[in-house]
Design an enzyme around this catalytic site. Structure first.
Site, PDB file in Angstrom:
ATOM      1  N   SER A   2     -10.778  -1.305   3.359  1.00 48.46           N
ATOM      2  CA  SER A   2     -10.070  -0.997   4.598  1.00 48.46           C
ATOM      3  C   SER A   2     -10.253   0.461   4.974  1.00 48.46           C
ATOM      4  O   SER A   2     -10.170   1.339   4.122  1.00 48.46           O
ATOM      5  CB  SER A   2      -8.586  -1.302   4.389  1.00 48.46           C
ATOM      6  OG  SER A   2      -7.930  -1.192   5.606  1.00 48.46           O
ATOM      7  N   GLN A   3     -10.496   0.664   6.264  1.00 53.21           N
ATOM      8  CA  GLN A   3     -10.548   2.048   6.742  1.00 53.21           C
ATOM      9  C   GLN A   3      -9.136   2.457   7.160  1.00 53.21           C
ATOM     10  O   GLN A   3      -8.528   1.800   8.002  1.00 53.21           O
ATOM     11  CB  GLN A   3     -11.483   2.175   7.958  1.00 53.21           C
ATOM     12  CG  GLN A   3     -11.543   3.597   8.436  1.00 53.21           C
ATOM     13  CD  GLN A   3     -12.265   3.856   9.749  1.00 53.21           C
ATOM     14  OE1 GLN A   3     -11.855   4.718  10.508  1.00 53.21           O
ATOM     15  NE2 GLN A   3     -13.345   3.149  10.013  1.00 53.21           N
TER      16      GLN A   3
ATOM     17  N   SER B 112      -8.579  -4.777  13.097  1.00 52.41           N
ATOM     18  CA  SER B 112      -7.355  -4.930  13.878  1.00 52.41           C
ATOM     19  C   SER B 112      -7.565  -5.884  15.054  1.00 52.41           C
ATOM     20  O   SER B 112      -8.581  -5.823  15.743  1.00 52.41           O
ATOM     21  CB  SER B 112      -6.940  -3.564  14.398  1.00 52.41           C
ATOM     22  OG  SER B 112      -5.885  -3.713  15.299  1.00 52.41           O
TER      23      SER B 112
ATOM     24  N   PRO C 174       0.831  -1.206   0.000  1.00 55.13           N
ATOM     25  CA  PRO C 174       0.000   0.000   0.000  1.00 55.13           C
ATOM     26  C   PRO C 174       0.861   1.250   0.000  1.00 55.13           C
ATOM     27  O   PRO C 174       2.074   1.172   0.255  1.00 55.13           O
ATOM     28  CB  PRO C 174      -0.768  -0.112   1.318  1.00 55.13           C
ATOM     29  CG  PRO C 174       0.144  -0.870   2.228  1.00 55.13           C
ATOM     30  CD  PRO C 174       0.981  -1.774   1.355  1.00 55.13           C
TER      31      PRO C 174
HETATM   32  N1  COA Z   1     -23.628   6.316  17.224  1.00 56.86           N
HETATM   33  C1  COA Z   1     -22.813   7.398  17.296  1.00 56.86           C
HETATM   34  N2  COA Z   1     -21.461   7.312  17.153  1.00 56.86           N
HETATM   35  C2  COA Z   1     -20.933   6.090  16.940  1.00 56.86           C
HETATM   36  C3  COA Z   1     -21.732   4.937  16.841  1.00 56.86           C
HETATM   37  C4  COA Z   1     -23.146   5.090  16.997  1.00 56.86           C
HETATM   38  N3  COA Z   1     -23.974   4.045  16.930  1.00 56.86           N
HETATM   39  N4  COA Z   1     -20.943   3.885  16.625  1.00 56.86           N
HETATM   40  C5  COA Z   1     -19.669   4.348  16.574  1.00 56.86           C
HETATM   41  N5  COA Z   1     -19.660   5.678  16.781  1.00 56.86           N
HETATM   42  C6  COA Z   1     -18.505   6.576  16.852  1.00 56.86           C
HETATM   43  C7  COA Z   1     -17.378   5.966  17.672  1.00 56.86           C
HETATM   44  O1  COA Z   1     -17.547   6.231  19.036  1.00 56.86           O
HETATM   45  C8  COA Z   1     -16.161   6.644  17.077  1.00 56.86           C
HETATM   46  O2  COA Z   1     -16.071   7.934  17.638  1.00 56.86           O
HETATM   47  P1  COA Z   1     -14.685   8.797  17.580  1.00 56.86           P
HETATM   48  O3  COA Z   1     -14.572   9.301  16.179  1.00 56.86           O
HETATM   49  O4  COA Z   1     -14.946   9.868  18.545  1.00 56.86           O
HETATM   50  O5  COA Z   1     -13.616   7.861  17.976  1.00 56.86           O
HETATM   51  C9  COA Z   1     -16.509   6.785  15.626  1.00 56.86           C
HETATM   52  O6  COA Z   1     -17.933   6.730  15.557  1.00 56.86           O
HETATM   53  C10 COA Z   1     -15.918   5.710  14.755  1.00 56.86           C
HETATM   54  O7  COA Z   1     -16.395   4.438  15.114  1.00 56.86           O
HETATM   55  P2  COA Z   1     -16.768   3.332  14.030  1.00 56.86           P
HETATM   56  O8  COA Z   1     -17.127   3.986  12.768  1.00 56.86           O
HETATM   57  O9  COA Z   1     -17.744   2.395  14.610  1.00 56.86           O
HETATM   58  O10 COA Z   1     -15.446   2.589  13.686  1.00 56.86           O
HETATM   59  P3  COA Z   1     -14.132   2.269  14.457  1.00 56.86           P
HETATM   60  O11 COA Z   1     -13.381   3.526  14.615  1.00 56.86           O
HETATM   61  O12 COA Z   1     -14.413   1.469  15.656  1.00 56.86           O
HETATM   62  O13 COA Z   1     -13.410   1.379  13.375  1.00 56.86           O
HETATM   63  C11 COA Z   1     -12.669  -0.681  12.410  1.00 56.86           C
HETATM   64  C12 COA Z   1     -13.851   0.079  13.037  1.00 56.86           C
HETATM   65  C13 COA Z   1     -13.089  -2.080  12.053  1.00 56.86           C
HETATM   66  C14 COA Z   1     -12.260   0.056  11.135  1.00 56.86           C
HETATM   67  C15 COA Z   1     -11.509  -0.655  13.428  1.00 56.86           C
HETATM   68  O14 COA Z   1     -11.879  -1.340  14.600  1.00 56.86           O
HETATM   69  C16 COA Z   1     -10.281  -1.339  12.919  1.00 56.86           C
HETATM   70  O15 COA Z   1     -10.058  -2.511  13.131  1.00 56.86           O
HETATM   71  N6  COA Z   1      -9.395  -0.599  12.221  1.00 56.86           N
HETATM   72  C17 COA Z   1      -8.189  -1.139  11.670  1.00 56.86           C
HETATM   73  C18 COA Z   1      -8.333  -1.221  10.201  1.00 56.86           C
HETATM   74  C19 COA Z   1      -7.012  -1.533   9.581  1.00 56.86           C
HETATM   75  O16 COA Z   1      -6.270  -2.350  10.055  1.00 56.86           O
HETATM   76  N7  COA Z   1      -6.712  -0.825   8.479  1.00 56.86           N
HETATM   77  C20 COA Z   1      -5.463  -0.933   7.830  1.00 56.86           C
HETATM   78  C21 COA Z   1      -5.291  -2.202   7.096  1.00 56.86           C
HETATM   79  S1  COA Z   1      -3.763  -2.217   6.250  1.00 56.86           S
END
Ligand code: COA
Length: 668
Positions: free
Chosen positions: A545-546, A445, A103
């Site tokens: 991927s995010q 992750s 990437p």
């Molecule tokens: N109502 C209001 N807010 C909410 C919500 C809801 N129902 N659900 C989640 N949110 C909020 C969270 O509290 C969080 O707030 P913040 O911005 O203040 O931290 C935000 O929304 C983001 O949460 P969400 O969209 O649910 O996602 P996440 O940040 O938990 O991410 C994954 C989810 C799967 C992407 C993450 O856990 C992960 O594993 N990331 C790694 C990905 C990776 O490895 N990428 C690279 C690969 S090379």
């Protein structure tokens, strides 16, 4: 995962203080597998899979035997799946690294007015790298804590320690991830600078002293002069590293016959990182072209030979301001890469260049140019690698789109997880483009556990399928409230799966572990792993991927299968950046079409939320709460009945591609 940095800790670096990755139960994994696959298979395929799964999971059966062995392995290892996963995901993969595996992060376009500006930028960046590496060497990097879903837990820091110490050595059947022990005492250390397809050793610690920015700039200037003054045409040896892994391993063993080459390879393999000083690429600098340049360097005619793909960190600094970093992926995930590059970019904007103040204290000898002895055989291999890289360049269909209508804030206001919402949006986009659901990978992750890397969130849930059908099939004749209920169901299902994956209870790593354990025990491959459904389940047409950032930049990568899309997204509070890739050689895919459908879908989803919000506000403002509850219950009952009806219908219908501009194909 978005992360937050707090205190530092050596335990979290090694992950010792963290729990071990759990092992899900066999019955849970098999049940989830069937649920994930049912709507992606024909009825006949599914019946066969169901029988095989039943056989495999029967009491006293082979599944139980393998599961018991995995339980034993978990006792002994810090992370029971780590080696299986690393081999399967990366080291046994024979595909070329550019586009297919590595990437890239694309930095904001730089405005270099004169050639010296790009060298100043390089010197400043290298200073940042040395600062960051000093933090790593002192184990002083703050520990990351999870944010988002299940926030607050510390995360394993091990991947950071691979950033500047690893090397992916090519092998005939399998590569090796070589790790050097990190230096506590500053010892002679070097960076390799690539310039005009030549490689130079830039010593950065001399006599126990780190070079300052002025010294670095002086050395970089010498390198550009030396690179330009070579009379003999220099073989673009770096092209060999862009070839398939087996081909590169073979070429490397030919190179190794000469002691000059052995010395040069050794210097590259032990360097901290590469800094590639690229020629202007002469193309229009859109985000998509800059992303493509990061991924493949523009091919042999441009900067494709100015690379060494085995090294985890290659900073690309184009004279035309096209800058970023391309990474060998086996050593760490994109999130760690983001943390490191954000540190560097913040270092560069936060700490002014020290070029003026710092005095150069030493008369430094010129950096050493690496020499190569290239036999005609090697020349031929370079030509062959060049052809293959050019084909990869011609094949990549890259599209980068900044969706500005809304971002995370709007989605959070709907009380929905932004990540789950975007994933459902991606399902809608694919369905709109192609008229069927496909096996989807979203990286989750597992860094909450010792040596945690990632598992897969299977985003093509039955609930997502029901929703996308509701949004695209007018014949279903569903009301907005019904569609909204389906959207909520889809998002809940996605969020539930996310939690499963980040707590180590997803199915992909577990199934891989069972399969690999059978091979380790030298027993015949169980039939569930030779079943067509298993192949379909691992053919990730959508690889998503995010990768969020807090500094202006974005991540991109290529598709993982010939007829697939790579879809990376960077959600911000009021916009979302999407990098979508596919291959032009595939008659099925088109990145532009996909982006068009994605935008349309996200706008439709927002409209739906707004319409339903105003209806529920009206109801809320009304005087009859029991009527509202009755209406809601009716909607829920009706829509769940329609979900199962529409998914059953989906199963019976052949899954046909719907594509406006190109030929269409039924699913393989
Ligand atoms: N109502 C209001 N807010 C909410 C919500 C809801 N129902 N659900 C989640 N949110 C909020 C969270 O509290 C969080 O707030 P913040 O911005 O203040 O931290 C935000 O929304 C983001 O949460 P969400 O969209 O649910 O996602 P996440 O940040 O938990 O991410 C994954 C989810 C799967 C992407 C993450 O856990 C992960 O594993 N990331 C790694 C990905 C990776 O490895 N990428 C690279 C690969 S090379």
């Amino acid at each position: 995962m978005p992360i937050l940095s707090r205190e530092s800790s050596k335990d979290c670096a090694s992950g010792d203080a963290l729990p071990k990755l759990p092992l899900p139960s066999l019955s849970d994994t098999l049940a989830t597998y069937l649920r994930c696959m049912k709507h992606l298979l024909t009825e006949e395929q599914f019946n066969q899979t169901q029988n095989l799964v039943k056989q495999f999971g029967a009491p006293g059966g082979v599944g139980e035997l393998l599961q018991n062995k995995l339980v034993e392995k978990r006792e002994k290892k810090a992370n029971w799946v780590y080696d299986y996963w690393l081999n399967d995901m990366y080291l046994k993969n024979r595909l070329a690294l550019p586009v297919n595996s590595s990437p890239a992060m694309v930095f904001p376009q730089q405005n270099f007015k004169a050639p010296i500006d790009s060298l100043r930028f390089a010197a400043h960046l290298i200073s940042g790298v040395l600062e960051y590496k000093a933090l790593l060497d002192a184990h002083a990097l703050p520990v990351d804590y999870a944010r988002g879903q299940l926030s607050g837990t510390p995360l394993c820091m091990e991947q950071y320690y691979h950033l500047f110490t690893s090397y992916r050595l090519p092998g005939p059947d399998k590569d090796t991830l070589v790790a050097q022990k990190s230096n506590v005492m500053p010892e002679p250390e070097h960076i390799i600078v690539a310039c005009k397809n030549q490689f130079f050793v830039l010593d950065v610690v001399i006599n126990f002293r780190r070079l300052n920015e002025r010294d670095l700039l002086t050395q970089l200037e010498k390198i550009t002069k030396m690179a330009g003054s070579e009379d003999e045409p220099v073989p673009p040896i770096g092209l060999l590293t862009s070839d398939g892994r087996t081909e590169w391993a073979q070429a490397r063993s030919v190179l190794m016959k000469e002691s000059t080459n052995r010395d040069s390879l050794d210097m590259i393999e032990r360097c901290i990182c590469l800094v590639c000083l690229d020629e202007p690429n002469g193309t229009e600098q859109s985000d998509a072209t800059r992303a493509a340049m990061m991924l493949h360097g523009g091919g042999p005619g441009m900067n494709g030979g100015n690379r060494w793909y085995d090294k985890p960190m290659q900073f690309i600094l184009g004279a035309d301001g096209c800058c970023g970093v391309v990474c060998e992926h086996s050593a760490f995930e994109g999130i760690v890469l983001v943390q490191c590059t954000e540190y560097l970019l913040k270092y560069m904007t936060g700490s002014p260049s020290k070029l003026v103040r710092a005095a150069s204290v030493s008369e430094l000898s010129a950096p050493r140019r690496l020499r190569w002895k290239c036999s005609p055989e090697i020349q031929k291999l370079i030509t062959s690698s060049a052809d293959k890289l050019q084909r990869l360049v011609n094949n990549l269909d890259m599209n980068v789109y900044k969706f500005s209508d809304y971002g995370k804030d709007f989605i959070k206001k709907q009380k929905m997880s932004p990540d789950a919402y975007i994933q459902v949006g991606l399902q809608l986009a694919y369905y709109r483009c192609h008229g069927r659901p496909v096996s989807t990978y979203e990286s989750a992750s597992t860094r909450r556990f010792q040596k945690g890397r990632v598992d897969n969130i299977r985003s093509a849930t039955p609930e997502a399928l029901a929703f996308v059908r509701a949004m695209t099939d007018k014949k279903l004749n569903l009301s907005d409230m019904e569609k909204m209920e389906m959207l909520r169901c889809a998002i809940n299902a996605q969020t539930k799966y996310t939690v499963l994956a980040i707590t180590g209870m997803a199915i992909d790593n577990h199934l891989l572990g069972l399969r690999e354990m059978a091979s380790e025990m030298k027993i015949e491959k169980p039939a569930i792993f030779t079943d067509k459904a298993y192949l379909i389940s691992n053919h990730f047409i959508l690889s998503t991927s995010q990768v969020p950032t807090t500094v202006e930049m974005f991540c991109c990568y290529g598709p993982v299968v010939p007829n697939g899309y790579g879809a990376c997204y960077n959600p911000q509070s009021d916009h979302i950046i999407f990098s979508v890739s596919s291959f032009l050689e595939s008659l099925e895919t088109s990145s532009a079409e996909f982006v068009k459908c994605l935008v349309q879908g996200l706008l439709d989803m927002k409209d739906l939320c707004n319409k339903c919000n105003s209806v529920s506000n009206l109801v809320e403002g009304g005087k009859n709460p029991s009527a509202e509850i009755k209406m809601q219950t009716e909607i829920e009952n009706k829509s769940s009945q329609k979900i199962s009806e529409s998914n059953t219908k989906q199963q019976r219908n052949p899954q046909v591609m719907v594509k406006s501009t190109k030929l269409t194909f039924p699913e393989e």
